[in-house]
Write a protein that holds these residues in place. Structure first.
Motif, short mmCIF file in Angstrom:
data_model
loop_
_atom_site.label_atom_id
_atom_site.label_comp_id
_atom_site.label_asym_id
_atom_site.label_seq_id
_atom_site.Cartn_x
_atom_site.Cartn_y
_atom_site.Cartn_z
N ALA A 154 -25.20 22.25 -70.43
CA ALA A 154 -26.03 21.62 -71.47
C ALA A 154 -27.48 21.53 -71.01
O ALA A 154 -27.76 21.43 -69.81
CB ALA A 154 -25.50 20.23 -71.81
N VAL A 155 -28.39 21.54 -71.99
CA VAL A 155 -29.81 21.32 -71.74
C VAL A 155 -30.33 20.33 -72.77
O VAL A 155 -29.75 20.18 -73.86
CB VAL A 155 -30.64 22.62 -71.83
N ALA A 156 -31.39 19.64 -72.43
CA ALA A 156 -32.08 18.75 -73.37
C ALA A 156 -33.39 19.42 -73.78
O ALA A 156 -34.08 20.02 -72.95
CB ALA A 156 -32.34 17.40 -72.73
N VAL A 157 -33.73 19.31 -75.05
CA VAL A 157 -34.92 19.99 -75.60
C VAL A 157 -35.74 19.00 -76.41
O VAL A 157 -35.20 18.26 -77.25
CB VAL A 157 -34.51 21.18 -76.48
N LYS A 158 -37.04 18.99 -76.14
CA LYS A 158 -37.96 18.19 -76.94
C LYS A 158 -39.21 19.03 -77.20
O LYS A 158 -39.92 19.40 -76.26
CB LYS A 158 -38.35 16.89 -76.23
N GLY A 159 -39.43 19.35 -78.45
CA GLY A 159 -40.55 20.22 -78.78
C GLY A 159 -40.38 21.58 -78.16
O GLY A 159 -39.33 22.22 -78.29
N ASP A 160 -41.41 22.03 -77.43
CA ASP A 160 -41.35 23.32 -76.76
C ASP A 160 -40.84 23.21 -75.32
O ASP A 160 -40.83 24.22 -74.59
CB ASP A 160 -42.75 23.97 -76.75
N ASN A 161 -40.45 22.04 -74.89
CA ASN A 161 -40.05 21.82 -73.50
C ASN A 161 -38.54 21.65 -73.37
O ASN A 161 -37.90 20.98 -74.20
CB ASN A 161 -40.75 20.58 -72.94
N MET A 162 -37.98 22.26 -72.35
CA MET A 162 -36.54 22.23 -72.11
C MET A 162 -36.26 21.75 -70.70
O MET A 162 -36.98 22.08 -69.75
CB MET A 162 -35.93 23.62 -72.33
N SER A 163 -35.21 20.99 -70.55
CA SER A 163 -34.83 20.45 -69.24
C SER A 163 -34.14 21.50 -68.39
O SER A 163 -33.81 22.60 -68.88
CB SER A 163 -33.88 19.26 -69.43
N ARG A 164 -33.89 21.15 -67.15
CA ARG A 164 -32.99 21.94 -66.32
C ARG A 164 -31.58 21.81 -66.89
O ARG A 164 -31.26 20.86 -67.60
CB ARG A 164 -33.02 21.45 -64.87
N GLN A 165 -30.73 22.75 -66.54
CA GLN A 165 -29.37 22.78 -67.07
C GLN A 165 -28.44 21.89 -66.26
O GLN A 165 -28.50 21.85 -65.03
CB GLN A 165 -28.85 24.21 -67.08
N THR A 166 -27.58 21.17 -66.94
CA THR A 166 -26.49 20.42 -66.30
C THR A 166 -25.21 21.20 -66.50
O THR A 166 -24.94 21.71 -67.59
CB THR A 166 -26.35 19.03 -66.93
N SER A 167 -24.40 21.31 -65.44
CA SER A 167 -23.17 22.09 -65.52
C SER A 167 -22.05 21.35 -64.80
O SER A 167 -22.27 20.73 -63.75
CB SER A 167 -23.37 23.47 -64.88
#
Length: 563
Positions: free
Chosen positions: A341-354
């Motif tokens: 999973a990733v978190a997204v806000k606007g044009d920015n995305m988090s690192r992935q959690t697995s």
């Protein structure tokens, strides 16, 4: 997984006034008030001297306070697929990830001397024994080309990609890199006068205490992975256990005052202005479970501490992107699945959690059905040091075996294992007498050489009527090697082990292949039905409940092994 508190974010972005220090620390840091740079670091060194030390053996009990996951299992710093039980799964040996956990020195034990450092719970962490063994005593770093990765790529070992170092490094997962960095900041502050001798292209004997490549990397890790509530909770628990704190957790961004851009700014213990947060930073998703093994199904929820961010996830092993499934509520996993999973806000995305969730039909902590057991020696009565992790150069405890009748010239206790032989005594050892009544039986055991004593191991039968499928064996230096040998024939025998010199031995088990010819039946009952029955030891003593120690037990006239 990082869950940065809103208060931490505000504190780091704007500065917060504490009447009595952060995290209920009161006036703990008051004597450092107004100091800067090197002087601040030296004053902090005196403040955080730990007044209590639980000792090396006391760490396992202390982990119940400092390193317990929300589901009650041990928090594993190097693997996200384990479900270790406190005080139970830290015994025995390992041949793969998930076998057992042990005590990992984030600053390798071979680098330093001193019992206080050895058992300082700030840096001695519970980790999967096998992954810890693969880490060995390599420094932390960023891997360019991996030679080993743990499950889900959670931890890595390989060549270093970090500028300034070209050797082999061990890379922890992104979600704990900041934790590791702040542990190292603590170590060079707490042990300011001795850390210079630790060396290994990591520590220096002059300020700042870390080599430039390490300091730059750790400063970067601390920014990329900010302090979260889990880290704060552990810091508070450490204070309860051994009476000192990590100032780099209490004051996020404090490293800038001791080594970074704010070395000329006076520290204020109750009016601290920390590091600024990148406004584009999006915190990665947090799973309610960090992977592991579950019976039949598991419900997983996700969250992120970035307000207004959406979470997208996959369950087919592919990387998550904004084109993946939008998370709207708890999901139920009914088959083995790798969740990303990733978190997204606007044009920015988090690192992935697995995380990988393994689904089984029955509880894996229940007794293992084995059929009859001819012989089993766990060496769990041996309470010593050596034979686990990276320590293969010690084993001086008093030897105690589950079974009487072992023959040897020199025997010593390791960590729930035995070492045979010494500098003046042979390492040759023979088992007690064993009676085989089936046409064929299977022998399994684990062995490892002591230090660099040689890797040859010869296995022989003392007695007649029984032959071995293999007798000339090779051990591997610095790790346990598992063996499986077929015994053909019937009779009363001993098994003789002849090592090159000294060696470790553990988990000697013999089971019949063709069914027993004794008065004890095979195990026919389902494991889940055994839980409600009475357990007896082999000498007939009834236990008050399900055994908590591994070994061979009798239930309704049937033998089972509890692992």
């Amino acid at each position: 997984m990082k869950r940065t508190l809103l208060t931490c974010v505000l504190m780091m972005a704007l500065g917060v006034v504490w009447a009595q220090g952060p995290n209920n620390s009161g006036t703990y840091y008051r004597s450092a008030n107004g100091l800067k740079g090197r002087a601040l670091k030296t004053k902090l060194s005196g403040i955080i001297e730990n007044p209590r030390n639980v000792g090396y053996t006391g760490l396992y009990e202390a982990y119940k306070k400092t390193d317990t996951r929300p589901d009650g299992y041990v928090r594993d710093w190097y693997s996200n697929v384990t479900n270790f039980r406190h005080g139970i799964d830290n015994k025995g040996s390992y041949s793969k990830e998930g076998d057992m956990y042990n005590r990992e020195h984030s600053v390798p034990q071979s680098w330093f001397s001193g019992s206080g450092i050895k058992s300082d719970i700030v840096h001695v962490l519970p980790t999967d024994g096998y992954v810890n063994n693969r880490r060995s005593n390599y420094p932390f770093g960023e891997v360019k080309s991996a030679t080993y990765t743990s499950a889900n790529g959670y931890s890595k070992l390989g060549s270093c990609a970090t500028e300034g170092y070209s050797g082999t490094v061990f890379e922890p997962n992104d979600e704990i890199k900041g934790d590791i960095a702040r542990i190292y900041f603590y170590m060079i502050t707490r042990y300011e006068s001795t850390c210079g001798s630790w060396g290994h292209d990591v520590f220096t004997n002059t300020y700042p205490g870390l080599t430039r490549w390490t300091l730059n990397m750790m400063m970067r890790w601390s920014k990329q992975d900010p302090v979260d509530e889990r880290e704060i909770e552990r810091n508070n628990a450490v204070y309860e256990v051994q009476g000192n704190r990590n100032p780099y957790v209490d004051y996020p961004g404090l490293e800038e005052y001791t080594w970074g851009d704010k070395v000329g700014v006076a520290f204020s213990y109750d009016n601290f202005e920390g590091a600024e947060i990148d406004p584009s930073y999006v915190h990665e998703p947090v799973f309610s479970h960090t992977g592991g093994t579950f019976v039949q199904s598991v419900e997983v929820t996700m969250s992120t501490n970035t307000a207004g961010a959406d979470i997208y996830y996959t369950t087919d092993g592919s990387d998550a992107t904004p084109r993946a499934t939008l998370y709207t509520g708890a999901i139920t996993i009914t088959e083995t699945t790798t969740l990303k999973a990733v978190a997204v806000k606007g044009d920015n995305m988090s690192r992935q959690t697995s995380a990988t969730f393994t689904i089984v039909e029955e509880d894996p902590t229940q007794p293992v059905e084995t059929g009859d057991v001819v012989f089993y020696e766990s060496f769990d009565e041996c309470d010593g040091v050596g034979g686990s992790g990276t320590n293969w150069q010690d084993a001086s405890g008093t030897f105690e075996a589950d079974n009487d009748g072992w023959q040897y010239s020199g025997a010593f206790a390791g960590n729930q294992c035995a070492r045979f032989g010494s500098g003046s005594k042979s390492g040759i050892v023979s088992t007690p007498q064993i009676t085989l009544t089936s046409a064929t039986s299977t022998l399994t055991f684990m062995a490892a050489p002591y230090n660099n004593d040689g890797t040859s191991l010869k296995l022989e039968v003392e007695g007649s009527g029984v032959t071995l499928s293999e007798s000339d064996l090779t051990m591997t230096t610095g790790q346990w090697t598992p063996y499986t040998i077929t015994l053909t024939g019937r009779g009363t025998i001993r098994l003789k082990f002849t090592p090159a010199k000294r060696f470790f031995l553990d988990e000697v088990l013999i089971v019949p292949n063709n069914g027993p010819e004794t008065g004890i039946d095979n195990v026919n009952a389902h494991p889940s039905t055994l839980n409600a029955q009475h357990y007896f030891t082999l000498d007939g003593r009834m236990l008050p409940g399900v055994p908590t120690k591994k070994g061979v037990y009798i239930v309704n006239g049937k033998k089972v092994i509890v692992k």
